[in-house]
Design an enzyme around this catalytic site. Structure first.
Site, short mmCIF file in Angstrom:
data_model
loop_
_atom_site.label_atom_id
_atom_site.label_comp_id
_atom_site.label_asym_id
_atom_site.label_seq_id
_atom_site.Cartn_x
_atom_site.Cartn_y
_atom_site.Cartn_z
N ALA A 272 64.91 44.12 -9.47
CA ALA A 272 63.49 44.73 -9.52
C ALA A 272 62.97 44.89 -10.91
O ALA A 272 63.96 44.35 -11.79
CB ALA A 272 63.50 46.14 -8.45
N VAL A 273 62.21 45.33 -11.29
CA VAL A 273 61.56 45.66 -12.54
C VAL A 273 62.52 45.83 -13.72
O VAL A 273 62.65 45.12 -14.48
CB VAL A 273 60.28 46.59 -12.62
CG1 VAL A 273 59.71 46.58 -14.03
CG2 VAL A 273 59.35 46.33 -11.64
N SER B 33 66.34 54.36 -21.18
CA SER B 33 65.12 54.97 -21.28
C SER B 33 64.18 53.89 -22.02
O SER B 33 64.53 53.25 -22.88
CB SER B 33 65.27 56.08 -22.12
OG SER B 33 63.69 56.69 -22.27
N LYS C 126 70.21 61.62 -20.77
CA LYS C 126 69.01 60.74 -20.27
C LYS C 126 68.38 61.94 -19.45
O LYS C 126 66.88 61.91 -19.63
CB LYS C 126 69.12 59.69 -19.52
CG LYS C 126 68.18 59.14 -18.48
CD LYS C 126 67.18 58.25 -19.77
CE LYS C 126 65.83 57.67 -18.91
NZ LYS C 126 65.52 58.01 -17.54
N HIS D 198 66.58 64.43 -21.72
CA HIS D 198 65.50 63.71 -22.40
C HIS D 198 64.13 63.57 -21.62
O HIS D 198 63.08 63.73 -22.14
CB HIS D 198 66.01 62.01 -22.51
CG HIS D 198 64.87 61.32 -22.91
ND1 HIS D 198 63.95 60.51 -22.14
CD2 HIS D 198 64.44 60.49 -24.09
CE1 HIS D 198 63.14 59.81 -22.57
NE2 HIS D 198 63.32 59.95 -23.85
N ASN D 199 64.56 63.27 -20.31
CA ASN D 199 63.24 63.37 -19.52
C ASN D 199 62.59 64.69 -19.36
O ASN D 199 61.45 64.99 -19.15
CB ASN D 199 63.46 62.59 -18.05
CG ASN D 199 63.79 61.14 -17.91
OD1 ASN D 199 64.20 60.67 -19.14
ND2 ASN D 199 63.46 60.71 -16.92
N GLU E 266 60.93 65.18 -22.36
CA GLU E 266 59.34 64.47 -22.26
C GLU E 266 58.42 65.15 -21.22
O GLU E 266 57.12 65.15 -21.73
CB GLU E 266 59.98 63.39 -21.45
CG GLU E 266 58.72 62.16 -20.97
CD GLU E 266 59.52 61.07 -20.36
OE1 GLU E 266 60.35 60.46 -20.53
OE2 GLU E 266 58.68 60.71 -19.42
N TYR E 267 58.83 65.87 -20.27
CA TYR E 267 57.81 66.72 -19.42
C TYR E 267 57.43 67.68 -20.37
O TYR E 267 55.91 68.14 -20.35
CB TYR E 267 58.72 67.30 -18.51
CG TYR E 267 58.59 66.70 -17.10
CD1 TYR E 267 59.18 65.21 -16.94
CD2 TYR E 267 58.50 67.41 -15.81
CE1 TYR E 267 59.24 64.51 -16.01
CE2 TYR E 267 58.65 66.36 -14.71
CZ TYR E 267 59.16 65.14 -14.73
OH TYR E 267 59.26 64.43 -13.61
N ARG F 180 53.15 70.75 -13.37
CA ARG F 180 52.90 69.48 -12.44
C ARG F 180 52.56 69.82 -11.13
O ARG F 180 51.64 69.44 -10.31
CB ARG F 180 53.88 68.39 -12.71
CG ARG F 180 53.77 67.79 -14.08
CD ARG F 180 54.78 66.41 -14.09
NE ARG F 180 54.89 66.20 -15.55
CZ ARG F 180 55.43 64.83 -15.71
NH1 ARG F 180 55.82 64.01 -14.52
NH2 ARG F 180 55.52 64.44 -17.09
N ARG G 14 70.24 97.41 -11.93
CA ARG G 14 71.50 96.43 -11.13
C ARG G 14 72.69 97.73 -11.03
O ARG G 14 73.45 97.85 -10.16
CB ARG G 14 71.99 95.57 -11.99
CG ARG G 14 71.10 94.36 -12.18
CD ARG G 14 71.38 93.33 -13.12
NE ARG G 14 72.38 92.58 -11.86
CZ ARG G 14 73.64 92.23 -12.09
NH1 ARG G 14 74.37 92.63 -13.07
NH2 ARG G 14 74.44 91.59 -11.24
N HIS H 27 76.63 97.65 -10.40
CA HIS H 27 77.13 96.30 -10.93
C HIS H 27 77.90 96.37 -12.24
O HIS H 27 78.16 95.52 -12.94
CB HIS H 27 75.91 95.40 -10.91
CG HIS H 27 75.44 94.61 -9.63
ND1 HIS H 27 76.30 93.95 -9.02
CD2 HIS H 27 74.30 95.02 -9.05
CE1 HIS H 27 75.72 93.61 -7.90
NE2 HIS H 27 74.40 94.10 -7.93
P1 ATR Z 1 62.80 49.27 -10.28
O1 ATR Z 1 62.60 50.71 -10.37
O2 ATR Z 1 63.42 48.50 -11.38
O3 ATR Z 1 61.57 48.51 -9.48
P2 ATR Z 1 64.40 50.19 -7.76
O4 ATR Z 1 63.30 50.61 -6.65
O5 ATR Z 1 64.96 51.39 -8.58
O6 ATR Z 1 63.82 49.22 -8.82
O7 ATR Z 1 65.35 49.34 -7.20
C1 ATR Z 1 65.07 48.34 -6.40
C2 ATR Z 1 66.49 47.36 -6.25
O8 ATR Z 1 67.47 47.99 -5.66
C3 ATR Z 1 65.79 45.99 -5.79
O9 ATR Z 1 66.79 44.80 -6.43
C4 ATR Z 1 66.88 46.37 -4.41
O10 ATR Z 1 67.08 45.15 -3.57
P3 ATR Z 1 66.12 44.27 -2.76
O11 ATR Z 1 65.28 43.41 -3.57
O12 ATR Z 1 67.06 43.42 -1.91
O13 ATR Z 1 65.26 45.22 -1.91
C5 ATR Z 1 67.84 47.05 -4.65
N1 ATR Z 1 68.40 47.90 -3.55
C6 ATR Z 1 68.19 48.95 -2.94
N2 ATR Z 1 68.85 49.35 -2.18
C7 ATR Z 1 69.89 48.54 -1.83
C8 ATR Z 1 71.10 48.45 -1.28
N3 ATR Z 1 71.40 49.25 -0.32
N4 ATR Z 1 72.00 47.48 -1.52
C9 ATR Z 1 71.73 46.52 -2.51
N5 ATR Z 1 70.32 46.65 -3.07
C10 ATR Z 1 69.58 47.57 -2.96
#
Ligand code: ATR
Length: 478
Positions: free
Chosen positions: A13-14, A130, A184, A187-188, A191-192, A288, A447, A453
């Site tokens: 994914a991304v 990050s 990490k 860090h977040n 960031e908040y 938030r 207490r 206590h």
């Molecule tokens: P990002 O934040 O980078 O967009 P994410 O939502 O953290 O991504 O993760 C999505 C990824 O996890 C995808 O590659 C997804 O695979 P699919 O393209 O097949 O959906 C993968 N993923 C999620 N659950 C999974 C699992 N149980 N087994 C293998 N891959 C998985």
């Protein structure tokens, strides 16, 4: 298939796709795999020309493509998906191989997985990455946990693809098992806090000094040339300058609630377990949550608030300078709280953390990258046992100089009825820790009264209990 890939990335994914491209662009041969093969094909079609990729459709093909010892990086959703992928690949690996989790795992999960896999001879490396989508592609900040041995094999690759500041890589070995994901997470949390403090500064400039969003954007641009110089201040000016295309109104006037993905919440939950008082980070997280409480906000909205006393132009300018000082002082406290929490965790989990190195790798690639992290790094390098940033003379001097404006801004917010929870929490934290005596004495008395206590005295050794309501019975040493 030849085992020729230096590293493999599964989960395209991304974040995974961009990280795989980053490795490939730096000359590494990268095996790529995804549960749904169409993503692998899409990567090859769109970006295959950027470097040497080895696409794999099955788990076996993927593992077979990796040079030994294998470096297999998982970039899937945190939680059950990560466990599922580990369960799928671990049986195909051999002792000495490495599984790297570059997702946003909870550090406790990373500790559990590291223990499980260590028993099978596999190095499990939790790496906090990050910098979001852009960072993953162009150079993130990478906080690496796991064994030193695995960092020896992975470090050079991470240091090549990470962000660089003055030629120095923003990747380091933080400590064993879950230390990377822990840092990490903090860090977040920082960031908040940083974002909330900036947002409160904006709100005060808008409501008290009566500046428009465009004018405040200019103020932030000026601040960005000074000690507050940072990515967050820079993008704040951009957001404040942005006009909503539909309505022609400032963007900040058409939005009224902030979301969260969970890592700030984890920081606060973990801080409670460690008894680490990260109050500014906690207030930022709660702010938030409060913004999203629409029913409650409707109920509170008609209630009375503070007084509005218009400010002259020169008063508004003076107030602006006070807000800059308050923002800076509060920011130092927020970062100090984060570092203290890491220190508390290092003690609890036996991590040997180089705090200067942590500050160093946060200078680039990540969201909290800021000029003053250079000074934090120098402070920790000069005094590796530094208890607090405020124990370092130049930070102490700045905090001393900010006293009047910092207090004036928090007092103005209260008088005027403008919420400034993070500013107030930072100042309260400062006053709590510098207090000679705290009303904790009274709490401990309460207490002891209702729960026996016991308490410790400041003037004698021992543990005591008072027979409350029985003045004739002496205090007992228990
Ligand atoms: P990002 O934040 O980078 O967009 P994410 O939502 O953290 O991504 O993760 C999505 C990824 O996890 C995808 O590659 C997804 O695979 P699919 O393209 O097949 O959906 C993968 N993923 C999620 N659950 C999974 C699992 N149980 N087994 C293998 N891959 C998985």
């Amino acid at each position: 298939m030849n085992a020729r890939a230096h590293i493999g990335v599964t989960g395209l994914a991304v974040m995974g796709r961009n990280l795989a491209r980053n490795f490939a662009r730096h000359g590494y041969t990268v095996a790529v795999h995804n549960r749904t093969p169409s993503r692998t094909r899409a990567l090859m079609e769109e970006f295959g020309h950027e470097g040497t990729f080895v696409p794999a459709e099955t788990a076996r093909e993927f593992v077979a493509a990796l040079q030994c010892p294998r470096r297999l990086m998982i970039m899937v959703q945190a939680g059950a998906a990560t466990d599922a992928v580990i369960d799928e690949f671990a049986p195909l690996l051999e002792p000495g191989d490495m599984i790297i989790d570059g997702g946003n795992a909870h550090f406790a999960d990373t500790r559990r997985r590291e223990t499980d896999l260590r028993e099978r001879g596999i190095h499990f490396v939790g790496a906090g990455v990050s910098g979001g989508e852009e960072g993953a592609l162009d150079g993130p900040s990478i906080m690496v946990g796991g064994s030193k041995e695995s960092y020896a094999a992975l470090g050079p690759m991470f240091e090549t693809i990470s962000a660089h500041v003055h030629g120095e890589a923003c990747s380091t070995h933080i400590g064993s098992d879950g230390a990377g994901h822990f840092v990490k997470m903090v860090h977040n949390g920082i960031e908040y806090a940083d974002m909330q403090l900036i947002a409160e500064a904006y709100d005060l400039l808008r409501q008290v000094a009566q500046y428009s969003p465009a004018e405040i954007a200019e103020i932030f641009r000026t601040w960005n040339k000074g000690r507050l110089n940072s990515y967050l201040i820079e993008i704040t000016a951009e957001v404040l300058s942005h006009t909503d295309a539909d309505t022609g109104r400032p963007f900040v006037d058409v939005v009224d609630a902030a979301g969260q993905k969970g890592t700030g919440r984890w920081t606060v939950q973990t801080a409670l377990d460690l008894a680490s008082p990260v109050t500014t980070i906690a207030q930022a997280t709660f702010a938030r949550a409060a913004s999203g409480q629409s029913t409650l906000r409707t109920a509170y909205r008609p209630l009375p608030g503070g007084m509005h006393i218009p400010k002259s132009r020169s008063e508004a300018e003076r107030f602006t300078s006070q807000v800059e000082q308050a923002l800076y002082a509060s920011k130092v406290i927020a970062y100090d709280q984060g570092f203290t929490m890491i220190q508390d965790a290092a003690l609890a989990y036996g991590w040997d953390i180089d705090f200067g190195a942590v500050a160093g790798i946060w200078r680039g690639g990540c969201i909290i990258r800021a000029a003053f992290l250079d000074r934090i790094r120098t402070a920790h390098e000069a005094a590796p046992d530094l208890v607090s940033l405020l124990a370092e003379p130049s930070f102490a001097e700045e905090i001393a100089a900010a006293q009047v404006p910092w207090r004036e801004v928090v007092a103005t917010a209260a008088r005027r009825g403008v919420p400034a929870p993070a500013f107030a929490a930072a100042l309260s934290y400062y006053d709590t820790l510098r207090a000679d005596r705290l009303p904790a004495a009274l709490l401990q008395g309460q207490r002891d009264y209702f729960g026996a206590h016991t308490y410790r005295r400041i003037d004698r050794q021992g543990v005591f209990h008072t027979h409350w309501g029985h003045p004739d019975r002496p205090e007992t040493d228990v």
